[in-house]
Design a protein around this motif. Structure first.
Motif, PDB file in Angstrom:
ATOM      1  N   THR A  22      -1.416   5.406  -6.078  1.00  0.00           N
ATOM      2  CA  THR A  22      -1.229   6.627  -5.272  1.00  0.00           C
ATOM      3  C   THR A  22      -0.996   6.367  -3.784  1.00  0.00           C
ATOM      4  O   THR A  22      -0.558   7.278  -3.077  1.00  0.00           O
ATOM      5  CB  THR A  22      -2.452   7.556  -5.409  1.00  0.00           C
ATOM      6  OG1 THR A  22      -3.634   6.858  -4.975  1.00  0.00           O
ATOM      7  CG2 THR A  22      -2.635   7.996  -6.855  1.00  0.00           C
ATOM      8  N   GLU A  23      -1.289   5.160  -3.312  1.00  0.00           N
ATOM      9  CA  GLU A  23      -1.120   4.853  -1.895  1.00  0.00           C
ATOM     10  C   GLU A  23      -0.022   3.797  -1.705  1.00  0.00           C
ATOM     11  O   GLU A  23       0.111   2.883  -2.520  1.00  0.00           O
ATOM     12  CB  GLU A  23      -2.436   4.343  -1.298  1.00  0.00           C
ATOM     13  CG  GLU A  23      -3.559   5.376  -1.273  1.00  0.00           C
ATOM     14  CD  GLU A  23      -3.318   6.465  -0.244  1.00  0.00           C
ATOM     15  OE1 GLU A  23      -2.662   6.202   0.778  1.00  0.00           O
ATOM     16  OE2 GLU A  23      -3.798   7.591  -0.468  1.00  0.00           O
ATOM     17  N   PRO A  24       0.762   3.887  -0.624  1.00  0.00           N
ATOM     18  CA  PRO A  24       1.897   2.973  -0.421  1.00  0.00           C
ATOM     19  C   PRO A  24       1.506   1.676   0.278  1.00  0.00           C
ATOM     20  O   PRO A  24       1.783   1.480   1.462  1.00  0.00           O
ATOM     21  CB  PRO A  24       2.842   3.806   0.453  1.00  0.00           C
ATOM     22  CG  PRO A  24       1.911   4.650   1.270  1.00  0.00           C
ATOM     23  CD  PRO A  24       0.740   4.966   0.380  1.00  0.00           C
ATOM     24  N   TYR A  25       0.865   0.769  -0.433  1.00  0.00           N
ATOM     25  CA  TYR A  25       0.447  -0.497   0.169  1.00  0.00           C
ATOM     26  C   TYR A  25       1.615  -1.477   0.245  1.00  0.00           C
ATOM     27  O   TYR A  25       2.535  -1.450  -0.576  1.00  0.00           O
ATOM     28  CB  TYR A  25      -0.699  -1.106  -0.634  1.00  0.00           C
ATOM     29  CG  TYR A  25      -1.969  -0.299  -0.532  1.00  0.00           C
ATOM     30  CD1 TYR A  25      -2.736  -0.322   0.630  1.00  0.00           C
ATOM     31  CD2 TYR A  25      -2.392   0.522  -1.573  1.00  0.00           C
ATOM     32  CE1 TYR A  25      -3.889   0.447   0.749  1.00  0.00           C
ATOM     33  CE2 TYR A  25      -3.539   1.292  -1.470  1.00  0.00           C
ATOM     34  CZ  TYR A  25      -4.280   1.250  -0.307  1.00  0.00           C
ATOM     35  OH  TYR A  25      -5.410   2.018  -0.192  1.00  0.00           O
ATOM     36  N   ASP A  26       1.527  -2.369   1.225  1.00  0.00           N
ATOM     37  CA  ASP A  26       2.535  -3.417   1.375  1.00  0.00           C
ATOM     38  C   ASP A  26       2.184  -4.655   0.563  1.00  0.00           C
ATOM     39  O   ASP A  26       3.065  -5.431   0.195  1.00  0.00           O
ATOM     40  CB  ASP A  26       2.690  -3.783   2.857  1.00  0.00           C
ATOM     41  CG  ASP A  26       3.207  -2.607   3.670  1.00  0.00           C
ATOM     42  OD1 ASP A  26       4.383  -2.244   3.482  1.00  0.00           O
ATOM     43  OD2 ASP A  26       2.434  -2.026   4.453  1.00  0.00           O
ATOM     44  N   ALA A  27       0.896  -4.850   0.298  1.00  0.00           N
ATOM     45  CA  ALA A  27       0.441  -5.958  -0.551  1.00  0.00           C
ATOM     46  C   ALA A  27      -0.966  -5.634  -1.044  1.00  0.00           C
ATOM     47  O   ALA A  27      -1.697  -4.860  -0.417  1.00  0.00           O
ATOM     48  CB  ALA A  27       0.451  -7.282   0.205  1.00  0.00           C
ATOM     49  N   ILE A  28      -1.339  -6.238  -2.177  1.00  0.00           N
ATOM     50  CA  ILE A  28      -2.652  -6.009  -2.770  1.00  0.00           C
ATOM     51  C   ILE A  28      -3.303  -7.336  -3.116  1.00  0.00           C
ATOM     52  O   ILE A  28      -2.653  -8.232  -3.675  1.00  0.00           O
ATOM     53  CB  ILE A  28      -2.533  -5.143  -4.046  1.00  0.00           C
ATOM     54  CG1 ILE A  28      -1.945  -3.768  -3.721  1.00  0.00           C
ATOM     55  CG2 ILE A  28      -3.898  -4.990  -4.733  1.00  0.00           C
ATOM     56  CD1 ILE A  28      -1.641  -2.911  -4.941  1.00  0.00           C
ATOM     57  N   ILE A  29      -4.577  -7.468  -2.756  1.00  0.00           N
ATOM     58  CA  ILE A  29      -5.391  -8.612  -3.173  1.00  0.00           C
ATOM     59  C   ILE A  29      -6.253  -8.121  -4.333  1.00  0.00           C
ATOM     60  O   ILE A  29      -7.039  -7.179  -4.177  1.00  0.00           O
ATOM     61  CB  ILE A  29      -6.275  -9.113  -2.015  1.00  0.00           C
ATOM     62  CG1 ILE A  29      -5.402  -9.581  -0.843  1.00  0.00           C
ATOM     63  CG2 ILE A  29      -7.188 -10.249  -2.491  1.00  0.00           C
ATOM     64  CD1 ILE A  29      -6.197  -9.926   0.418  1.00  0.00           C
ATOM     65  N   LEU A  30      -6.108  -8.731  -5.498  1.00  0.00           N
ATOM     66  CA  LEU A  30      -6.719  -8.218  -6.719  1.00  0.00           C
ATOM     67  C   LEU A  30      -7.567  -9.278  -7.411  1.00  0.00           C
ATOM     68  O   LEU A  30      -7.047 -10.304  -7.862  1.00  0.00           O
ATOM     69  CB  LEU A  30      -5.614  -7.734  -7.672  1.00  0.00           C
ATOM     70  CG  LEU A  30      -6.035  -7.227  -9.047  1.00  0.00           C
ATOM     71  CD1 LEU A  30      -6.836  -5.929  -8.913  1.00  0.00           C
ATOM     72  CD2 LEU A  30      -4.808  -7.017  -9.929  1.00  0.00           C
ATOM     73  N   ASP A  31      -8.878  -9.011  -7.498  1.00  0.00           N
ATOM     74  CA  ASP A  31      -9.755  -9.877  -8.278  1.00  0.00           C
ATOM     75  C   ASP A  31      -9.558  -9.558  -9.753  1.00  0.00           C
ATOM     76  O   ASP A  31      -9.367  -8.398 -10.127  1.00  0.00           O
ATOM     77  CB  ASP A  31     -11.215  -9.632  -7.864  1.00  0.00           C
ATOM     78  CG  ASP A  31     -12.171 -10.577  -8.560  1.00  0.00           C
ATOM     79  OD1 ASP A  31     -11.753 -11.709  -8.895  1.00  0.00           O
ATOM     80  OD2 ASP A  31     -13.334 -10.198  -8.777  1.00  0.00           O
ATOM     81  N   LEU A  32      -9.606 -10.573 -10.610  1.00  0.00           N
ATOM     82  CA  LEU A  32      -9.400 -10.326 -12.033  1.00  0.00           C
ATOM     83  C   LEU A  32     -10.678  -9.886 -12.743  1.00  0.00           C
ATOM     84  O   LEU A  32     -10.634  -9.121 -13.703  1.00  0.00           O
ATOM     85  CB  LEU A  32      -8.835 -11.580 -12.708  1.00  0.00           C
ATOM     86  CG  LEU A  32      -7.415 -11.990 -12.265  1.00  0.00           C
ATOM     87  CD1 LEU A  32      -6.924 -13.161 -13.097  1.00  0.00           C
ATOM     88  CD2 LEU A  32      -6.447 -10.828 -12.374  1.00  0.00           C
ATOM     89  N   GLY A  33     -11.828 -10.355 -12.260  1.00  0.00           N
ATOM     90  CA  GLY A  33     -13.088 -10.013 -12.910  1.00  0.00           C
ATOM     91  C   GLY A  33     -13.724  -8.788 -12.295  1.00  0.00           C
ATOM     92  O   GLY A  33     -14.637  -8.893 -11.468  1.00  0.00           O
ATOM     93  N   LEU A  34     -13.262  -7.606 -12.696  1.00  0.00           N
ATOM     94  CA  LEU A  34     -13.718  -6.344 -12.105  1.00  0.00           C
ATOM     95  C   LEU A  34     -14.460  -5.489 -13.131  1.00  0.00           C
ATOM     96  O   LEU A  34     -14.137  -5.537 -14.324  1.00  0.00           O
ATOM     97  CB  LEU A  34     -12.525  -5.544 -11.571  1.00  0.00           C
ATOM     98  CG  LEU A  34     -11.746  -6.134 -10.401  1.00  0.00           C
ATOM     99  CD1 LEU A  34     -10.431  -5.384 -10.226  1.00  0.00           C
ATOM    100  CD2 LEU A  34     -12.569  -6.066  -9.119  1.00  0.00           C
TER     101      LEU A  34
END
Length: 231
Positions: A42-54
């Protein structure tokens, strides 16, 4: 530029958000997969840091969901050092890069900068527009070799325009990409910051395109007035 950090470890999340902020980005945080997936959609981010173990939804499922929805935001995944299979699965699911835990924060920042450059079609770490230079590694801006002092928001604004130079960028787009989610946003403030930038760099580099927004270009403004200087 606006970054989303999806990490359930509160201390690590705070460190990542602080590092992104210090590097000149607007950073939001999500602490579980459900919130992270929603913000990424829903938000226009330029990049995302994503942990896999959530918790709630794992990072790999989120990434697959985003890509199926044709969300092309660059994603840097965080994986456990000894889980090579996670790295492969993440890349196959559509991740653009990965960092293994534990990591040095400087590496994360460098990889995010590289993702942002690549997504904008820029290969070099130093962005150029005529004699204007912006070094993404040091956040240093120069005009004909002379340093230009900018505030944090002025730098974010100029950086976004330089990553998207020669393209008209609307006020709404600038607001969406310059401020954190919980910041009180007002598109009128963009005109104020454009005015400040024009007093610090040559004013005719930032063209106002009537009814559309702004365009950063070393080329002269349209003589018929479709792009002109603002106040």
């Amino acid at each position: 530029m606006r970054i989303l950090v999806v990490e359930d470890d509160l201390d690590l999340s705070r460190q990542l958000v602080a590092a992104m902020t210090d590097a000149g980005y607007a950073a939001d945080a999500a602490f579980d997969g459900e919130e992270g997936a929603w913000l990424g959609e829903t938000e226009p981010y330029d990049a995302i840091i994503l942990d896999l173990g959530l918790p709630k939804i794992d990072g790999l499922s989120i990434l697959e969901r985003w890509r199926k929805a044709d969300i092309k935001t660059p994603v840097l995944i965080l994986t456990a050092r000894d889980r090579w299979s996670e790295k492969v699965a993440g890349i196959n699911a559509g991740a653009d890069d990965y960092v293994a835990k534990p990591f040095q924060m400087e590496e994360v920042i460098a990889r995010i900068r590289a993702l942002l450059r690549r997504s904008a079609g820029v290969a070099k770490a130093e962005l150029e527009c005529g004699d204007l230079r912006l070094d993404t590694r040091t956040a240093r801006v120069t005009w004909k070799g002379t340093a230009v002092k900018l505030t944090g928001l002025e730098f974010r604004l100029l950086s976004y325009l330089m990553h998207h130079q020669s393209r008209v960028v609307s006020r709404t787009e600038l607001v969406d990409h310059l401020y954190q989610q919980d910041f009180e946003r007002d598109s009128n403030t963009i005109e104020v910051f454009i005015g400040r930038l024009r007093r610090k760099i040559p004013a005719d580099i930032i063209h106002t395109v009537r009814g559309l927004g702004y365009c950063l270009s070393a080329a002269a403004a349209d003589p018929e007035g479709s792009a002109k200087k603002g106040s």
